[in-house]
Every structure is written in structure tokens, then in C-alpha cells.
Design an enzyme around this catalytic site. Structure first.
Site, PDB file in Angstrom:
ATOM      1  N   HIS A 182     -83.731 100.228 -83.540  1.00 19.96           N
ATOM      2  CA  HIS A 182     -83.574  98.880 -82.985  1.00 19.96           C
ATOM      3  C   HIS A 182     -83.292  98.992 -81.491  1.00 19.96           C
ATOM      4  O   HIS A 182     -82.358  99.704 -81.079  1.00 19.96           O
ATOM      5  CB  HIS A 182     -82.449  98.111 -83.697  1.00 19.96           C
ATOM      6  N   ALA A 183     -84.073  98.285 -80.672  1.00 23.04           N
ATOM      7  CA  ALA A 183     -83.978  98.432 -79.213  1.00 23.04           C
ATOM      8  C   ALA A 183     -82.561  98.167 -78.712  1.00 23.04           C
ATOM      9  O   ALA A 183     -81.889  97.252 -79.187  1.00 23.04           O
ATOM     10  CB  ALA A 183     -84.948  97.456 -78.547  1.00 23.04           C
TER      11      ALA A 183
ATOM     12  N   HIS B  92     -86.978  92.684 -71.987  1.00 23.47           N
ATOM     13  CA  HIS B  92     -85.673  92.257 -72.505  1.00 23.47           C
ATOM     14  C   HIS B  92     -84.618  93.341 -72.240  1.00 23.47           C
ATOM     15  O   HIS B  92     -83.550  93.074 -71.683  1.00 23.47           O
ATOM     16  CB  HIS B  92     -85.777  91.980 -74.008  1.00 23.47           C
ATOM     17  N   GLU B  93     -84.963  94.572 -72.604  1.00 25.14           N
ATOM     18  CA  GLU B  93     -83.991  95.670 -72.442  1.00 25.14           C
ATOM     19  C   GLU B  93     -83.785  96.017 -70.970  1.00 25.14           C
ATOM     20  O   GLU B  93     -82.658  96.273 -70.540  1.00 25.14           O
ATOM     21  CB  GLU B  93     -84.457  96.915 -73.211  1.00 25.14           C
TER      22      GLU B  93
ATOM     23  N   HIS C 114     -81.184  93.880 -69.488  1.00 25.87           N
ATOM     24  CA  HIS C 114     -79.810  94.341 -69.711  1.00 25.87           C
ATOM     25  C   HIS C 114     -79.428  95.367 -68.642  1.00 25.87           C
ATOM     26  O   HIS C 114     -78.352  95.275 -68.029  1.00 25.87           O
ATOM     27  CB  HIS C 114     -79.689  95.012 -71.085  1.00 25.87           C
TER      28      HIS C 114
ATOM     29  N   GLU D 235     -78.292  88.548 -72.839  1.00 25.54           N
ATOM     30  CA  GLU D 235     -79.552  88.532 -73.597  1.00 25.54           C
ATOM     31  C   GLU D 235     -80.636  87.741 -72.875  1.00 25.54           C
ATOM     32  O   GLU D 235     -81.806  87.830 -73.202  1.00 25.54           O
ATOM     33  CB  GLU D 235     -79.306  87.925 -74.986  1.00 25.54           C
TER      34      GLU D 235
ATOM     35  N   HIS E  35     -78.722  93.045 -87.132  1.00 24.46           N
ATOM     36  CA  HIS E  35     -77.451  92.656 -86.543  1.00 24.46           C
ATOM     37  C   HIS E  35     -76.372  92.424 -87.577  1.00 24.46           C
ATOM     38  O   HIS E  35     -75.188  92.617 -87.296  1.00 24.46           O
ATOM     39  CB  HIS E  35     -77.667  91.401 -85.696  1.00 24.46           C
TER      40      HIS E  35
ATOM     41  N   TYR F  50     -78.019  85.190 -78.967  1.00 24.32           N
ATOM     42  CA  TYR F  50     -79.455  84.977 -78.790  1.00 24.32           C
ATOM     43  C   TYR F  50     -79.781  83.489 -78.808  1.00 24.32           C
ATOM     44  O   TYR F  50     -80.675  83.031 -78.116  1.00 24.32           O
ATOM     45  CB  TYR F  50     -80.223  85.716 -79.884  1.00 24.32           C
TER      46      TYR F  50
HETATM   47  C1  LIG Z   1     -84.104  93.344 -78.527  1.00 27.46           C
HETATM   48  C2  LIG Z   1     -82.944  93.206 -79.054  1.00 27.46           C
HETATM   49  C3  LIG Z   1     -81.834  94.140 -78.703  1.00 27.46           C
HETATM   50 SE1  LIG Z   1     -80.376  93.333 -77.795  1.00 27.46          SE
HETATM   51  C4  LIG Z   1     -82.667  92.161 -80.096  1.00 27.46           C
HETATM   52  O1  LIG Z   1     -81.942  92.468 -81.037  1.00 27.46           O
HETATM   53  N1  LIG Z   1     -83.183  90.910 -80.025  1.00 27.46           N
HETATM   54  C5  LIG Z   1     -83.989  90.363 -78.921  1.00 27.46           C
HETATM   55  C6  LIG Z   1     -84.411  88.989 -79.385  1.00 27.46           C
HETATM   56  C7  LIG Z   1     -83.670  88.657 -80.626  1.00 27.46           C
HETATM   57  C8  LIG Z   1     -83.000  89.954 -81.123  1.00 27.46           C
HETATM   58  C9  LIG Z   1     -83.671  90.465 -82.398  1.00 27.46           C
HETATM   59  O2  LIG Z   1     -84.503  91.363 -82.301  1.00 27.46           O
HETATM   60  O3  LIG Z   1     -83.366  89.912 -83.473  1.00 27.46           O
HETATM   61 ZN   LIG Z   2     -80.622  92.241 -75.916  1.00 29.53          ZN
END
Ligand SMILES: C=C(C[SeH])C(=O)N1CCC[C@H]1C(=O)O
Ligand SMILES: [Zn+2]
Length: 597
Positions: A320-321, A350-351, A354, A378, A480, A490
Site C-alpha cells: 500500500h503506497a 499523491h505520494e 506528502h 492527503e 486502512h 481522505y
Molecule cells: C495513496 C494512499 C496512501 Se496515503 C491512500 O491510501 N489513499 C489515497 C486515496 C484514498 C486512499 C486509498 O487508497 O484508499
Molecule cells: Zn496519502
């Protein structure tokens, strides 16, 4: 006297903050070592380091309590003491602290290493979420195949985490109480420093729901046209496995066969990227170049050396990024399992957003090296990505040969943005409304799955592909929930990023209200130093001031409001209303016929 103790307090906090920086650096290195090489040994090491650090934090906390900081004159000094006077999970006794760390680590490693058997080939059982299931959900248009992978993933990553999750809720709530919160829900919401945070979320949903219902109705009709009435009903929720994403959180993968004007040129970024032999590194170089074009900070040398931007083949990692600050002013990293497609092009920005935030506030006191609120962190990368995904920018970088900007092309573009940004809101809202109920005890383990799906149906208008029971635990099939990462951040991000984007576009001279040659949907702030400087002024503040001050610095507004998003999507909203009227599509959804309570 007060003067002396305030000066003593200042000297004390400066030293404490330096020590805290060293602790956070050590903790980050141990967590990086584990999540970039998942082994029992690295898990033990990580938890051992976390335990030692929690004990050091407890000692520091005892000392911090001795200062009468509430009476200090200096706003920043008071704010630092206030933040350091909240101990966090380290307030738990050692044995409970360890137990909590192991239950979270158990969920996270189960999620990261879960393997699924292939559809109609039970001998091949090495499929991972990334890249395998993600690609299947992006491409398959076979409801039975999608149903199979949906069920298998929710069994492996969801149901299997139920025990650890139940333990985590119990222990994390105990830690919350030791920090003078009623429960974890109140603790998470305290990060936003406003007394009515939950009401603000509800208000925003009220404003956005009409637009979402129109989009939901339109997409349900297009899916029914494709899969037939038996698979997609005329007036019910949409089956969650048909929306191109394991969690139905963004629907961008079904754009190709649902977009409003199919005869307009296909804007397939993924295909263009692959045709042009894009690599993971090229995506990162392009993103870095965009930030530098705004006169923001280049990624430092260590970033390019230490980051992991592709899935290793020789070990298990958390794919997961994620973006990492090692709190030493020079070590910043990203870890992600890039694939060459539009989705990961977005994720890269997105990353990188950060990391740009880390770089902008790296000279703040350690305790202020954080987002103005979790949603701001975010929103940075996504705000830049709003410019990158504009037709104008995609033409600039050669990813589309682009159509003339006629009204139909614009509707297609807004639709493409809407099935990413609008549909995400009820998903994000559901995830933390569910967990607020769990932490408050309104949802007990016997109701976990029933309450989760009731919220999914009510807010998102989706239903599970098959019957669900309390043997399942579908919430944990989302990263998450298995990794103890709060999600309202988010929801906030997808709202404030449009307020940031609108402000930056006006500063860049790219958006002039009422000027049809300067529309918000066409805005690309690329190379605007003025916009970059305005963004930098906000990001530099970190969490040194309450977030309304940061928001005001950039946008002139002090509240998060849906008006930025609604203004951006106004033409799409009008088009959807007319289109749903024309087809007579039912707006909204009746209750699901799938049994899940
Ligand atoms: C890219 C990330 C790492 Se902070 C992320 O979890 N995001 C980015 C958008 C929503 C959420 C997800 O993937 O559920
Ligand atoms: Zn993020």
C-alpha cells in the site's frame, strides 16, 4: 515567577523536541525495515523498538506535566506543550502496549501477504492484491469472475482479521481513555481541532449527495445496459463488484464503457503511457519536475536512493503506497508497488505531495512537522494531480493528442474526474462512520458486518455481490481498517483539494470566473511560480497554527466547504440531471435484496 518559568519552559521544550526527533527517526527506521521486508524477526524488532520508545516518551511526559504551560504568554510555546502533553498509545502499560502493537501488526501483515487462488484454476494460488487482483478488477467485465475474486479477497483479508480487530478496538479504547478521551472516535476527531467535526462531515455530505445520486443513477443505467436487469436492477443499489475497484471507492476503471459521449476520442492515459514505455521512475521524475516548475523543492538525493518504487520479487512488503518522513531533515522516502497505468500515475503525485509537505515544513520544530490537519496532508498531491489530469496538461506532456475543447469533450472529462472524486466521498464517509460506531460501542462484534453494509447501502448505494454473515468482516478487507489508519482525512482531502485547486488556479491566472476561455476544468497551474509560492506559504506552516489559519493563507476561506467541488462539477451535475430525466432513470435506490444482517 511566570517569566522565568516560561523561559525555562522554552529551553525545556527545545531540548525535548530534539530528543523527540531522534526517537521518531529510530521508530521510522524500524517500521520501514519491517514494512519493506515482512518477517517475524523484523516484526519483533519493530515492536521492541516501539516499546522502548514508548517508555522514553512516558518519562518525558511525566516531566512535561510539571510545567504550568497553560498560563504561558507565547502562543507557539503553549501549542508545543499542549501537543507534548498528549502521550498517545504509550500511555498503556507495557504488556497491553505490546499486545496492541501485535494485534495491529497481525492485521497489517495478513493484509499485505494474503494470497488468492485463480478463478477456475484452484492450483494457482499465488495471486496478491497488488498487482494481480487490482488488474483483474480494472479489466474484467465478467460478473462471475469479479464475484469470485471479491468473495475470496474479503475472506482472506477481512474475515481473518476479525479477532485481531476486536482486540485492537478494546486496547486502543483503553489508550484513548488514558488520554482523557471517551473513546478512539473522539481522539481521532481531536486531530481536527474543531468542536463540530462530525457535524461538518454530515453538512458536506448533505451538499454533495444530490450530485452523487445523479451520478449513481446514470452509472447504474449504463451498467444495466451492459450486464442486464438480472445483474444490475433498475432501482436498487449497485452490486459493489462491478465498479472497477475492490472497494468501489473510485469507478475510474469503468469509464471506457460508461462515458457520456462514447464517440468522442477515447482518452486512454494508461494505453498512452504503456505505448510510450513509461517506467515507474519516469512517473516519479515527471512528478518531481512538476513540483519544481512551481518553484517548490526538488526531491533530495537520499529520496532517489532510499525509496522503493516497484514491488520487489525476493521478499514480502507492505505494498500500500506510503510516504515517509525520517525527521532528520534529509531522509524522505516513498514505498509503493508501481504499475504503469493512470491510477498509479495519480498515486505517484499523491505520494510526492506528502514528501513535498515534509520538505516544506522540515525546518519547523519536530512537533509541528505535520499537516495542518490530516486531510491537508492527503490533499497536496491530489491538488497537483487535478492540474496534471487536465486535458491541457495531458496534451502538454504528450499523453493525449486531445480533442478540440467542445462541450461533449468537457462533459466526458468532468465525468472521468467525477467517477474518481465524487464517488469516493460516500465511501470515505462510510469507513469512519462505521469505526466511530465501533469505538463508541454502538456497533459490537456481533454487528460488525451488518452495520458496515447498512452504511455502505445507505450512503454509497452499493450492495455486496453475495449474502454476508457475521462470519465475515468486510471492513478489514480495506487496508486502512487493517492498518489502524484513520480515513476521514481522505474525505476532508477530497473536499479541500478543490478549494486549494480553485485558489491556485486563480493565482496562476488559469481560472477567471465568468471567463469562458479560463474555465476551472481546463486549469493547469504547471510552471506558475506565483501559485507555487502561495502553496509553499501554506505548507511551510506545518501544524504550527490551527488549520483554518493555513487554509486562509492560501484560499482566503477559513472553513472546509463543498463549494469548490460543486463549482468544478456544476456542468456535469446539469448534464446528469438532464440525461437521467431523458432516460427516466430512478434517482436513488430502494433497499437491497441481498441478505447481510
Ligand atoms: C495513496 C494512499 C496512501 Se496515503 C491512500 O491510501 N489513499 C489515497 C486515496 C484514498 C486512499 C486509498 O487508497 O484508499
Ligand atoms: Zn496519502
Amino acid at each position: 515567577d511566570l517569566e522565568a518559568s516560561e523561559q525555562e519552559g522554552r529551553e525545556y521544550i527545545i531540548h525535548l523536541d530534539k530528543m523527540a526527533g531522534l526517537r521518531k527517526n529510530r521508530a521510522a527506521l524500524a517500521e520501514w525495515a519491517y514494512t519493506s521486508n515482512i518477517t517475524k524477526e523484523n516484526e519483533e524488532k519493530r515492536i521492541q523498538v516501539q516499546l522502548e520508545i514508548s517508555q522514553q516518551e512516558k518519562l518525558a511526559w511525566e516531566e512535561t506535566k510539571m510545567y504550568r504551560w497553560q498560563d504561558f504568554q507565547d502562543f507557539s510555546l503553549r501549542r508545543m506543550f499542549k501537543k507534548y502533553s498528549q502521550l498517545g498509545v504509550a500511555a498503556l502499560p507495557n504488556d497491553k502496549y505490546k499486545q496492541l502493537m501485535f494485534s495491529i501488526s497481525g492485521m497489517e501483515s495478513n493484509y499485505a501477504t494474503a494470497k488468492i487462488c485463480a478463478y477456475k484454476n484452484e492450483t494457482k494460488c499465488d495471486l496478491s492484491l497488488e498487482p494481480d487482483l487490482t488488474e483483474i478488477f480494472a479489466k474484467s467485465q465478467d460478473p462471475e469472475e469479479l464475484k469470485y475474486y471479491w468473495v475470496e479477497w474479503h475472506k482472506a483479508a477481512g474475515a481473518r482479521a476479525r479477532q485481531n480487530f476486536t482486540e485492537y478496538v478494546q486496547l486502543d479504547n483503553e489508550a484513548a481513555k488514558l488520554n482523557n478521551f471517551d473513546d478512539v472516535a473522539e481522539w481521532w476527531q481531536s486531530e481536527y481541532e474543531v468542536p463540530d467535526f462530525e457535524q461538518q462531515l454530515a453538512k458536506i455530505w448533505e451538499n454533495v449527495k444530490p450530485l452523487y445520486q445523479q451520478l449513481h443513477a446514470y452509472v447504474r443505467k449504463r451498467l444495466r445496459d451492459k450486464y442486464g436487469e438480472e445483474v444490475v436492477s433498475a432501482r436498487g443499489p449497485i452490486p459493489a463488484h462491478l465498479l472497477g475497484n475492490m472497494w468501489a471507492q473510485t469507478w475510474n476503471n469503468i469509464e471506457s464503457f460508461t462515458r457520456p459521449y462514447p464517440d468522442k476520442k477515447e482518452v486512454d492515459i494508461t494505453q498512452a503511457m504503456q505505448d510510450q514505455n513509461y517506467t515507474a521512475l519516469k512517473m516519479f521524475r515527471m512528478s518531481d519536475e512538476f513540483f519544481r516548475s512551481l518553484n517548490l523543492t526538488a526531491m533530495p538525493e537520499k529520496f532517489w536512493k532510499n525509496s522503493i518504487i516497484e514491488k520487489p520479487t525476493d521478499r514480502e512488503i507492505v505494498c500500500h503506497a506510503s510516504a515517509w518522513d525520517f525527521y532528520d531533515g534529509e531522509d524522505f522516502r516513498i514505498k509503493q508497488c508501481s504499475t504503469i497505468d493512470y491510477e498509479y500515475f495519480q498515486t505517484t503525485h499523491h505520494e510526492m505531495g506528502h514528501v513535498q509537505y515534509f520538505l516544506q515544513y522540515k525546518d519547523q520544530m519536530v512537533v509541528f512537522r505535520d499537516g495542518a490537519n490530516p486531510g491537508f496532508h492527503e490533499a497536496v498531491g491530489d491538488t497537483i494531480a487535478l492540474s496534471v489530469s487536465s486535458p491541457k496538461h495531458l496534451r502538454r506532456v504528450g499523453l493525449t493528442s486531445g480533442d478540440a475543447e467542445d462541450e461533449q469533450t468537457e462533459i466526458n472529462q468532468l465525468y472521468k474526474m467525477g467517477i474518481d472524486k465524487i464517488v469516493f466521498l460516500p465511501f470515505a464517509y462510510t469507513l469512519d462512520l462505521f469505526r466511530y460506531g465501533v469505538f463508541r460501542g454502538a456497533t459490537t462484534p456481533d454487528d460488525y458486518n451488518c452495520h458496515y453494509w447498512r452504511l455502505r447501502e445507505e450512503l454509497q448505494g452499493v450492495e455486496p455481490p453475495v449474502t454476508r454473515t457475521e462470519d465475515d468482516f468486510d471492513a478489514a478487507a480495506k487496508y486502512h481498517v487493517s492498518a489502524d489508519v484513520e480515513y476521514a482525512r481522505y474525505y476532508v482531502s477530497f473536499i479541500v483539494q478543490f478549494q486549494f485547486h480553485r485558489a491556485l488556479c486563480q493565482i496562476a491566472g488559469e481560472y477567471v470566473p465568468e471567463d469562458l476561455t479560463k474555465k476551472l476544468v481546463d486549469c493547469d497551474i504547471y510552471q506558475s511560480v506565483a501559485a507555487g509560492n502561495a502553496l509553499s506559504n501554506m505548507l511551510k506552516m506545518g501544524s504550527s497554527r490551527p488549520w483554518p489559519d493555513a487554509m486562509e493563507a492560501l484560499t482566503g476561506q477559513r472553513a472546509m466547504r463543498a463549494d469548490g467541488l460543486l463549482e468544478y462539477f456544476r456542468p456535469l451535475h446539469d448534464w446528469l440531471q438532464a440525461e437521467n430525466q431523458r432516460t427516466g432513470e430512478y434517482i436513488g435506490w430502494e433497499s437491497s435484496k441481498i441478505q447481510y444482517c
